[in-house]
Scaffold this motif. Sequence first.
Motif, PDB file in Angstrom:
ATOM      1  N   ALA A   1       7.802 -10.977  16.495  1.00 23.87           N
ATOM      2  CA  ALA A   1       9.170 -11.399  16.182  1.00 23.87           C
ATOM      3  C   ALA A   1      10.155 -10.276  16.463  1.00 23.87           C
ATOM      4  N   GLY A   2       9.773  -9.034  16.165  1.00 22.08           N
ATOM      5  CA  GLY A   2      10.657  -7.906  16.437  1.00 22.08           C
ATOM      6  C   GLY A   2      10.937  -7.743  17.916  1.00 22.08           C
ATOM      7  N   VAL A   3       9.900  -7.859  18.733  1.00 20.92           N
ATOM      8  CA  VAL A   3      10.087  -7.761  20.186  1.00 20.92           C
ATOM      9  C   VAL A   3      10.970  -8.900  20.688  1.00 20.92           C
ATOM     10  N   LEU A   4      10.700 -10.117  20.222  1.00 21.36           N
ATOM     11  CA  LEU A   4      11.499 -11.270  20.657  1.00 21.36           C
ATOM     12  C   LEU A   4      12.958 -11.127  20.240  1.00 21.36           C
ATOM     13  N   LEU A   5      13.205 -10.567  19.067  1.00 22.11           N
ATOM     14  CA  LEU A   5      14.583 -10.359  18.620  1.00 22.11           C
ATOM     15  C   LEU A   5      15.294  -9.346  19.511  1.00 22.11           C
ATOM     16  N   ILE A   6      14.613  -8.280  19.885  1.00 29.18           N
ATOM     17  CA  ILE A   6      15.198  -7.291  20.801  1.00 29.18           C
ATOM     18  C   ILE A   6      15.519  -7.951  22.142  1.00 29.18           C
ATOM     19  N   PHE A   7      14.569  -8.738  22.647  1.00 27.19           N
ATOM     20  CA  PHE A   7      14.753  -9.380  23.950  1.00 27.19           C
ATOM     21  C   PHE A   7      15.781 -10.513  23.901  1.00 27.19           C
ATOM     22  N   PHE A   8      16.033 -11.055  22.725  1.00 34.38           N
ATOM     23  CA  PHE A   8      16.937 -12.200  22.596  1.00 34.38           C
ATOM     24  C   PHE A   8      18.343 -11.868  23.089  1.00 34.38           C
ATOM     25  N   PHE A   9      18.743 -10.610  22.950  1.00 44.32           N
ATOM     26  CA  PHE A   9      20.118 -10.237  23.272  1.00 44.32           C
ATOM     27  C   PHE A   9      20.233  -9.381  24.534  1.00 44.32           C
ATOM     28  N   VAL A  10      19.220  -9.420  25.404  1.00 44.26           N
ATOM     29  CA  VAL A  10      19.336  -8.680  26.658  1.00 44.26           C
ATOM     30  C   VAL A  10      20.453  -9.295  27.504  1.00 44.26           C
ATOM     31  N   PRO A  11      21.121  -8.494  28.339  1.00 47.05           N
ATOM     32  CA  PRO A  11      22.228  -9.027  29.151  1.00 47.05           C
ATOM     33  C   PRO A  11      21.798  -9.755  30.412  1.00 47.05           C
ATOM     34  N   GLY A  12      20.519  -9.638  30.796  1.00 44.15           N
ATOM     35  CA  GLY A  12      20.076 -10.298  32.017  1.00 44.15           C
ATOM     36  C   GLY A  12      18.639 -10.743  31.927  1.00 44.15           C
ATOM     37  N   MET A  13      18.250 -11.666  32.824  1.00 47.65           N
ATOM     38  CA  MET A  13      16.909 -12.248  32.820  1.00 47.65           C
ATOM     39  C   MET A  13      16.247 -12.038  34.173  1.00 47.65           C
ATOM     40  N   PHE A  14      14.929 -12.115  34.193  1.00 52.93           N
ATOM     41  CA  PHE A  14      14.171 -11.969  35.432  1.00 52.93           C
ATOM     42  C   PHE A  14      14.093 -13.276  36.214  1.00 52.93           C
TER      43      PHE A  14
ATOM     44  N   VAL B   1      26.797 -19.377  26.787  1.00 50.22           N
ATOM     45  CA  VAL B   1      25.932 -18.477  26.029  1.00 50.22           C
ATOM     46  C   VAL B   1      25.221 -19.246  24.917  1.00 50.22           C
ATOM     47  N   THR B   2      25.923 -20.159  24.275  1.00 49.37           N
ATOM     48  CA  THR B   2      25.298 -20.974  23.234  1.00 49.37           C
ATOM     49  C   THR B   2      24.161 -21.803  23.816  1.00 49.37           C
ATOM     50  N   HIS B   3      24.384 -22.383  24.992  1.00 50.40           N
ATOM     51  CA  HIS B   3      23.319 -23.153  25.646  1.00 50.40           C
ATOM     52  C   HIS B   3      22.126 -22.260  25.972  1.00 50.40           C
ATOM     53  N   LEU B   4      22.406 -21.085  26.537  1.00 48.11           N
ATOM     54  CA  LEU B   4      21.320 -20.173  26.896  1.00 48.11           C
ATOM     55  C   LEU B   4      20.524 -19.740  25.671  1.00 48.11           C
ATOM     56  N   LEU B   5      21.230 -19.355  24.627  1.00 45.76           N
ATOM     57  CA  LEU B   5      20.537 -18.875  23.438  1.00 45.76           C
ATOM     58  C   LEU B   5      19.782 -19.994  22.724  1.00 45.76           C
ATOM     59  N   ALA B   6      20.249 -21.225  22.854  1.00 44.99           N
ATOM     60  CA  ALA B   6      19.502 -22.351  22.274  1.00 44.99           C
ATOM     61  C   ALA B   6      18.132 -22.470  22.933  1.00 44.99           C
ATOM     62  N   HIS B   7      18.097 -22.334  24.264  1.00 45.13           N
ATOM     63  CA  HIS B   7      16.818 -22.407  24.972  1.00 45.13           C
ATOM     64  C   HIS B   7      15.947 -21.203  24.655  1.00 45.13           C
ATOM     65  N   LYS B   8      16.550 -20.022  24.586  1.00 44.76           N
ATOM     66  CA  LYS B   8      15.764 -18.832  24.265  1.00 44.76           C
ATOM     67  C   LYS B   8      15.227 -18.901  22.835  1.00 44.76           C
ATOM     68  N   ALA B   9      16.036 -19.418  21.919  1.00 45.81           N
ATOM     69  CA  ALA B   9      15.583 -19.554  20.535  1.00 45.81           C
ATOM     70  C   ALA B   9      14.378 -20.488  20.451  1.00 45.81           C
TER      71      ALA B   9
ATOM     72  N   GLU C   1       8.365 -13.056  29.394  1.00 51.93           N
ATOM     73  CA  GLU C   1       8.718 -14.360  29.957  1.00 51.93           C
ATOM     74  C   GLU C   1       9.303 -15.312  28.920  1.00 51.93           C
ATOM     75  N   PHE C   2       8.870 -15.219  27.680  1.00 54.58           N
ATOM     76  CA  PHE C   2       9.389 -16.106  26.653  1.00 54.58           C
ATOM     77  C   PHE C   2      10.576 -15.488  25.917  1.00 54.58           C
ATOM     78  N   GLY C   3      10.524 -14.182  25.680  1.00 54.05           N
ATOM     79  CA  GLY C   3      11.610 -13.539  24.952  1.00 54.05           C
ATOM     80  C   GLY C   3      12.829 -13.264  25.805  1.00 54.05           C
ATOM     81  N   ILE C   4      12.628 -12.839  27.055  1.00 48.33           N
ATOM     82  CA  ILE C   4      13.752 -12.513  27.935  1.00 48.33           C
ATOM     83  C   ILE C   4      14.186 -13.728  28.746  1.00 48.33           C
ATOM     84  N   SER C   5      13.228 -14.365  29.417  1.00 44.80           N
ATOM     85  CA  SER C   5      13.581 -15.444  30.349  1.00 44.80           C
ATOM     86  C   SER C   5      13.470 -16.838  29.766  1.00 44.80           C
TER      87      SER C   5
END
Length: 565
Positions: free
Chosen positions: A119-132, A205-213, A272-276
């Motif tokens: 969860a800690g790693v995913l939280l860090i990756f949740f707010f990255v400015p770019g994706m692969f 951003v809301t759409h993107l974060l909904a999918h990442k969440a 792949e799941f946390g960033i992209s």
Amino acid sequence: MGKTPASNLGPLYARGALILCAALALFFLLQSHSLWASPTLVPDRWPNVFYPLSNAFPGEWILAQRASGLGTLNAILFLVIMVASFGTYLSTVRRLFAKPSFRGEDSRRILLLILGVAAGVLLIFFFVPGMFSGDLHSYISYGRISAVYGDNPFISTPADYAWYDTQGWIQWVVWQQTPSAYGPVWLGIAHVLALLANALGGDIVTHLLAHKALACIAHLLNVVLLWKVSGLVVTRYWHVPAGHIMSDADRLPVLRAAITLTYAWNPLALVEFGISGHNDVLIITCLLAAIWLHLSSLWRAAAVAIALGGLIKVTAFIFLPGYVWLLFWDGRDTSKSGGSMLHGLWRTSQALMLTLVACVVAYAPFWAGTQTLAHLSGGPAAHFFIHSLGAIIRFKLAGGLAILASWLGWQPAAFWTAGEISRRLDWPARWGLLAISAVAAIVVTWKARSFPSMVAAWRWALFFYLTVGSVWYWPWYATWLLVPAALYGPGRAYNAVQILTASSLAVYVVWPGLSPPLDWLTDWTGLIVALPPLAYLGLTAILERKRVLSHSHRGQSQPVPGSAN
């Protein structure tokens, strides 16, 4: 039986901290644009929080292009971070499989630690400015086609709504003129996420974060599911070696931790799941749910769960033949009440019928004639090659043959151009390699007549499809392999899967480009992905064969007890 070892969770906490540090290092590295395939636009949503962070770095580094000196430096730094992550992760898993270090009462603490680090790693990756990857923008577009415009994503394309795109969202969509290549279950989920994001303000951003969440939550859910499944698998199918120092009660949490960590902390899965935010995480959810349901004697529901995975991405139906074959052999087991060949056939028929019903129900809201099924054979994977052995054959082999033909003066010259050779190689590169992997899948599935052998068949069938048969390959596909590899346990196949996840992440080091003199590596991503795991399997098979022959020869040379010699 010897004394149970004292509990020692300290090393696991320390290694979890190292995984978190590596994630934080990657977060800072991704402040530079050079590694991105597409932006998340998170800094623009909360500029007071993120702009001061980016302003702390040199502007030329932040805006560096991939094919530049700074871009190459960032690619090397990414490689260093991934090597550190994989080194920590693999040493942790290996230690858990090999050495006892916990007591039975530690189970809850172990699971919470595994979940906490993930969860800690995913939280860090949740707010990255770019994706692969730019797939999240495609997910958003197809969800909006359904939820906002009320149209069919199997028929309509993102480009059809360019006139309504006043905020320029379409510029981030790669496949602008392609209908959805995803299945109806995923489109239903994307529809719900689009409605939710619109209710929360509706910006990109809301759409993107909904999918990442969703991807992050699904990954954590998968960790819990795998923990539960691993307990059942270890208890029923993993046998304690003679003379083992641990009791069953103390051995169980160690093996559960090793199996669960194989998936939970794998760097490829976390990236792949946390960033992209790839929807492949939901296929893993369906697979784990199917295994859990099967082990709970709910095999009909398990068949439906596998079908739901295939209705997210059609490739996930690769798990269905092995499971149906297992149901046949389970049903005809005469040691069980009512077991017979007819009973086995009845079970498989029910599973296939339930799969068909699930498909009909899922496609019904989107049905617009046979055109609705065009995505099954008309997506990018049906026309293009990338990051695969097929791509190497289709393009690099064609180019090499063209150069050879030019040197030797082969005639007619037009027949031996790179373009003509490449065109002729399309069929064998695509269908020849797929046939090889299909034969391998049939052979291993034929032997899958018990639950452990079915898991092994899943592992091998998917492994050979990804490394040999698939001409359209992306790193996140390898995450599917983590579950069957972990549940079957350590060995050559387990190691090959881990090598594949690492070599898949290495794609981002060289793709989509590097500055000279390393730019040539970008054309060889197919070998970067497939060669390390395949070479490992080939080399270890040769060494094992030599070891067996050596032992055999030594045995033959020794005198037989009681003989004249």
